[in-house]
Design an enzyme around this catalytic site. Structure first.
Site, short mmCIF file in Angstrom:
data_model
loop_
_atom_site.label_atom_id
_atom_site.label_comp_id
_atom_site.label_asym_id
_atom_site.label_seq_id
_atom_site.Cartn_x
_atom_site.Cartn_y
_atom_site.Cartn_z
N ASP A 93 34.24 46.65 39.99
CA ASP A 93 33.70 45.74 40.99
C ASP A 93 33.59 46.50 42.31
OD1 ASP A 93 32.71 43.47 42.13
OD2 ASP A 93 34.57 42.32 42.03
N ASP A 128 27.19 42.46 46.54
CA ASP A 128 26.40 41.24 46.69
C ASP A 128 27.13 40.30 47.65
OD1 ASP A 128 28.37 41.09 44.61
OD2 ASP A 128 27.61 39.12 44.11
N ALA A 196 30.20 33.96 42.12
CA ALA A 196 30.68 32.89 43.00
C ALA A 196 30.94 31.59 42.26
CB ALA A 196 29.70 32.66 44.15
N CYS A 279 52.07 27.71 19.89
CA CYS A 279 51.27 28.89 19.62
C CYS A 279 52.03 29.74 18.62
CB CYS A 279 51.03 29.66 20.93
SG CYS A 279 50.22 31.27 20.74
N CYS A 281 51.38 33.22 18.35
CA CYS A 281 51.22 34.63 18.69
C CYS A 281 52.58 35.32 18.60
CB CYS A 281 50.61 34.78 20.08
SG CYS A 281 51.77 34.51 21.45
N CYS A 284 55.21 33.98 21.10
CA CYS A 284 55.68 32.62 20.85
C CYS A 284 56.45 32.52 19.54
CB CYS A 284 54.51 31.65 20.87
SG CYS A 284 53.67 31.59 22.47
#
EC number: 2.4.2.48
Length: 520
Positions: A93, A128, A196, A279, A281, A284
């Site tokens: 960025d 931008d 944005a 969860c 995963c 977890c």
């Protein structure tokens, strides 16, 4: 034509694609998540992002590197890939976020692009102007002109093999988003971030977010890869993919973990509020909430960040499978039910059914009618449009939810939410839809719209509608002159009205239950 992006599969405006990143010598499968890596705070090492989570691409802030005494020279000397120990693609960025937060940055557009090139970025970004949602139209248009000028300036910078983003601004004005996208697509730049939108997501304005995305998509070609800048919560991935987004970047996995926040596809939970971890995963599966709370701050943050990444990458895999099966909009609807603001976003998406229909496959698996929103899906609109291309046979045509009848020259089937269709199409998508027994009024109203379309296209033909007790609003919306026939009781459907009379005095055919003429 841009040759860096290829669509492989699609559903609604969502797609599975391949983004070629020549400088990295790699191809990224989309939809893809770009974990945000802060060079000063590496909650999870980039090498782990690649090896454990399968990240093919990440994003870091080139402006932070540019202003860092610690990292600037190292990045210039060694390059980003060695600095981060990451072999995939790296996007940078430009400092636009800092510009929106603090009002100024200490680098020019051309300088930051050259710096990104020099540190080995694979996809760079010009500076931008992100316009806040509350800005007036005049201010938004003025900011957009500045962004346009900076994109044009970016075209003149020698960036070598580095791809360059062309951010699409325009605030909350969809027509300005479309204008911005048309301009960006007309440049020689490569990837198209919708910018944005973070303030919209933070305030749960998902309807406005979807309108911004759809406005941008209208101005872009089909070969344009679309990045939703700053979108990192898995609850909205399916919605944004269905609107046409291909890339997402997530700092949320780390920022939320720092505050003991636990991401799910239905929203965000605070660790203190959890007695169970919903969860499976690795984090977890190996911990309880109490065990996570007992960890020191650094380890708890790292564990929660890992969970947040697992659930985010898992959601993208779920989305890709939904695209392959052709049921992405059904996944979006299930996700939307997790929060009222997501329902707003889903409804905003369906308001653009015309736009979605252009990319939506003509044939897929089963259509599941899940709620009144299903009556607004692009498949329903496509069927209504198709009616204009079909011809009827005879002067009197019956449109029936039951069987046929000898009073009429031809009988078409009638099925909410699609409306009428000839029997020959009965086995075609989406007319093989799975419907609940108790339909809502919007299904009947959509079917009535299909009837109106057919009747209007055949003004010389007399039509009758035989129905199982449609709601008054749907019946009242039918054109004048359409004969209404109420079908009788059916042992399989005890909730239907049992009023009966023979429609023509003759013995009805075996598969056509008797009914009454409501126009008598």
């Amino acid at each position: 034509m841009r040759d860096i992006f290829e669509r492989r599969d699609g559903d609604a405006a969502g797609r599975i694609g391949e983004l070629s990143v020549p400088r990295a010598g790699t191809t990224v499968e989309t939809p893809a998540l770009l974990p945000v890596v802060n060079p000063h705070i590496r909650t999870i090492a980039p090498a782990e992002l690649e090896s454990t989570f399968g990240a093919q691409i990440l994003i870091t802030n080139g402006y932070i590197l540019y202003g860092s005494d610690e990292y600037r020279e190292r990045a210039l000397a060694d390059g980003l890939h060695d600095l981060f120990d990451f072999s995939g693609a790296i996007m940078t960025d430009s400092g636009s976020f800092q510009l929106s937060e603090y009002g100024e940055i200490s680098v020019t557009n051309e300088e930051i692009l050259r710096f990104q090139r020099d540190i080995g970025s694979d996809i760079g970004t010009p500076v931008d102007i992100p316009t806040p949602p509350e800005a007036s139209r005049e201010q938004t248009a003025a900011d957009l002109e500045t962004t346009k000028a900076r994109l044009e300036a970016a075209e003149t910078v020698d960036t070598g093999e580095m791809l360059v983003n062309a951010p699409v601004q325009g605030g909350t004005y969809p027509d300005l988003r479309e204008e911005a996208a048309e301009h960006a697509y007309g440049t020689t730049l490569d990837v198209f971030p919708v910018g944005a939108v973070v303030p919209l997501m933070n305030s749960y304005r998902y309807g406005d977010m979807i309108e911004a995305i759809l406005g941008a998509k209208r101005g872009l070609g089909a070969d344009a890869p679309v990045h939703l800048f700053g979108a990192g919560h898995p609850m909205m991935f399916a919605l944004a993919v269905a609107a046409g987004c291909d890339l997402f970047d997530s700092a949320a996995y780390a920022l939320y973990a720092r505050d003991d926040r636990y991401l799910t596809v239905a929203g965000t939970d605070h660790l203190d509020d959890l007695e169970y971890l919903p969860c499976s995963c690795p984090v977890c599966a190996d911990h309880t909430p109490a065990e996570l709370q007992a960890e020191d701050d650094t380890e708890r943050e790292r564990l929660l960040a890992r969970h947040n990444l697992h659930v985010s990458f898992q959601e993208l895999r779920t989305i890709k499978q939904a695209i392959k099966k052709g049921n992405l909009l059904e996944l979006v609807e299930r996700r939307a039910r997790g929060h009222p603001a997501m329902v707003d976003g889903y409804r905003a998406l369906l308001e653009a059914a015309d736009q979605l229909e252009r990319d939506d496959p003509v044939s897929k698996g089963s259509f599941f009618y899940l709620s009144g929103e299903s009556a607004r899906r692009p498949e329903v609109k496509r069927h209504h449009d198709r009616l204009s291309r079909l011809s009827v046979d005879g002067d009197r045509v019956l449109l029936s939810e039951g069987g046929d009848n000898s009073r009429f020259d031809e009988t078409w089937r009638l099925q909410p939410p699609f409306g009428p269709f000839p029997p020959a199409l009965s086995d075609s998508y989406p007319l093989t839809a799975e419907l609940p027994e108790r339909l809502d009024d919007r299904a009947y109203e959509a079917a009535a719209k299909g009837v109106r379309r057919l009747v209007d296209d055949h003004p010389e033909t007399e039509f009758a509608v035989a129905h199982w007790g449609w709601p008054d609003a749907a019946l009242d919306s039918l054109p004048d002159g359409v004969e209404l026939l109420r079908l009788g009781a059916d042992s399989d459907h005890p909730e239907r009205d049992s009023a009966q009379s023979d429609m023509d005095g003759d013995e009805p055919k075996e598969d056509y239950p008797p009914g009454e003429d409501e126009n008598a």
